[in-house]
Design a protein around this motif. Structure first.
Motif, PDB file in Angstrom:
ATOM      1  N   SER A   1       0.802  -1.211   0.000  1.00  0.00           N
ATOM      2  CA  SER A   1       0.000   0.000   0.000  1.00  0.00           C
ATOM      3  C   SER A   1       0.837   1.264   0.000  1.00  0.00           C
ATOM      4  O   SER A   1       0.289   2.363  -0.086  1.00  0.00           O
ATOM      5  N   ALA A   2       2.149   1.127   0.088  1.00  0.00           N
ATOM      6  CA  ALA A   2       3.020   2.293  -0.090  1.00  0.00           C
ATOM      7  C   ALA A   2       3.164   2.650  -1.571  1.00  0.00           C
ATOM      8  O   ALA A   2       3.672   3.723  -1.897  1.00  0.00           O
ATOM      9  N   SER A   3       2.700   1.778  -2.462  1.00  0.00           N
ATOM     10  CA  SER A   3       2.871   2.004  -3.906  1.00  0.00           C
ATOM     11  C   SER A   3       2.281   3.316  -4.399  1.00  0.00           C
ATOM     12  O   SER A   3       2.946   4.054  -5.129  1.00  0.00           O
ATOM     13  N   PRO A   4       1.021   3.657  -4.043  1.00  0.00           N
ATOM     14  CA  PRO A   4       0.479   4.925  -4.557  1.00  0.00           C
ATOM     15  C   PRO A   4       1.312   6.142  -4.164  1.00  0.00           C
ATOM     16  O   PRO A   4       1.527   7.036  -4.987  1.00  0.00           O
ATOM     17  N   LEU A   5       1.770   6.185  -2.913  1.00  0.00           N
ATOM     18  CA  LEU A   5       2.604   7.304  -2.476  1.00  0.00           C
ATOM     19  C   LEU A   5       3.917   7.329  -3.251  1.00  0.00           C
ATOM     20  O   LEU A   5       4.374   8.378  -3.710  1.00  0.00           O
TER      21      LEU A   5
ATOM     22  N   PHE B   1       6.800  12.954  -9.388  1.00  0.00           N
ATOM     23  CA  PHE B   1       7.284  14.298  -9.077  1.00  0.00           C
ATOM     24  C   PHE B   1       8.754  14.451  -9.465  1.00  0.00           C
ATOM     25  O   PHE B   1       9.149  15.436 -10.093  1.00  0.00           O
ATOM     26  N   PHE B   2       9.571  13.476  -9.117  1.00  0.00           N
ATOM     27  CA  PHE B   2      11.012  13.584  -9.355  1.00  0.00           C
ATOM     28  C   PHE B   2      11.391  13.343 -10.817  1.00  0.00           C
ATOM     29  O   PHE B   2      12.305  13.989 -11.340  1.00  0.00           O
ATOM     30  N   LEU B   3      10.687  12.403 -11.495  1.00  0.00           N
ATOM     31  CA  LEU B   3      11.043  12.083 -12.875  1.00  0.00           C
ATOM     32  C   LEU B   3      10.287  12.922 -13.894  1.00  0.00           C
ATOM     33  O   LEU B   3      10.843  13.297 -14.931  1.00  0.00           O
TER      34      LEU B   3
END
Length: 309
Positions: A111-115, A122-124
């Motif tokens: 569930s950390a995937s969406p974040l 944002f970075f790429l």
């Protein structure tokens, strides 16, 4: 003209269904991998999973791959990177993590995937998260936290080496989910599925050979054959086609929300296969997770319908 909004609305449920099928298949993959990891080494399972997937998919992807060969050569670096991340890297890392941690920990960490997808975007790609995307993630994260803490918002859930490996694998997957959208439309679908699976098998092969020589060989047994067939057909070929199609229809940020369903399906599979039972906090947590998905879908459908208004 009047039928167009209804047609668009009905089609909007198709990628939702595909993303749900993919996450359900991957939850089953994690649960079954944990059940057999005492007898089947991680890289052996990873290699044969994708080898079976390549064999099953080849009749369907050969012609599209052949037709798009010139385009593949033009985007060789990106396709190689996607093969490394989405096929060779992510799944091998998850199987390695399962050697020394619970499958429940791994499915919840998914569930950390969406974040992570939003961070990678944002970075790429310099894409900032919208307010509703952030709200959807936070809502679903509350549900995950409730499940982790068994209904208490204070937890002693420790992050060990295996959990860190799983988190790194999730970061790898998030990067794949963002970069796959950079492909030209003509390569998406069956061509990229065929190329990444075939190249991924080649990338895993030397590590599988090293594992077999230095650590443990992949046994030939009814159990190993069954798990290889399931992971190769359902958790690889079918699930990846479903996920990639959903990514193209909904985008990485919205599709990534569906990774929150992996803990939900994982808990259900644990109940069915391991005799564990669902508690009240499970249902409350699942309600928050599903609410986050609804918020994300409302944002997407509003965006789709606004040009025709």
């Amino acid at each position: 003209m009047t039928d167009h909004p209804q047609h668009t609305q009905s089609l909007s449920w198709f990628p939702i269904l595909l993303a749900t099928i993919a996450t359900m298949s991957w939850a089953g993959n994690i649960t079954l991998a944990k059940l057999v990891n005492a007898n089947i080494p991680p890289l052996g399972l990873s290699f044969w999973r994708w080898a079976v997937a390549a064999i099953v998919l080849l009749p369907f992807v050969y012609k599209p791959m052949k037709d798009k060969w010139p385009l593949f050569k033009q985007h060789l670096r990106l396709v190689l990177l996607l093969s490394l991340l989405g096929v060779a890297g992510y799944n091998s890392l998850v199987y390695i993590a399962l050697e020394n941690t619970l499958s429940t920990n791994v499915v919840i960490l998914q569930s950390a995937s969406p974040l992570m997808i939003l961070l990678v975007q944002f970075f790429l790609l310099k894409q900032a998260a919208t307010l509703k995307q952030t709200l959807a993630i936070l809502t679903s994260a509350i549900g995950v936290l409730l499940i982790i803490t068994k209904g208490q918002l204070v937890t002693d859930f420790a992050i060990g080496n295996s959990e860190l490996i799983a988190l790194f694998g999730i970061l790898v997957w998030a990067t794949y989910s963002v970069l796959v959208q950079k492909l030209p439309d003509a390569l998406k679908g069956l061509p990229i599925l065929g190329y990444t699976v075939c190249l991924g098998v080649v990338m895993i092969l030397p590590f599988y050979v090293a594992e077999s020589v230095l650590y443990e060989t992949m046994p030939i047994s009814p159990q190993s054959i069954a798990i290889s067939l399931y992971t190769g057909v359902f958790a690889s070929g079918i699930a990846f086609w479903c996920w990639n199609t959903a990514l193209m229809r909904m985008g990485a940020a919205t599709t990534g929300q569906f990774m929150h369903l992996i803990p939900v399906f994982g808990l259900v599979f644990s109940m069915l296969l391991l005799g564990e039972r669902m508690e009240t906090y499970h249902y409350v947590g699942i309600a928050f997770i599903v609410s986050g998905l609804v918020i994300a879908n409302i944002r997407r459908r509003a965006t789709q319908e606004s040009p025709s208004s």
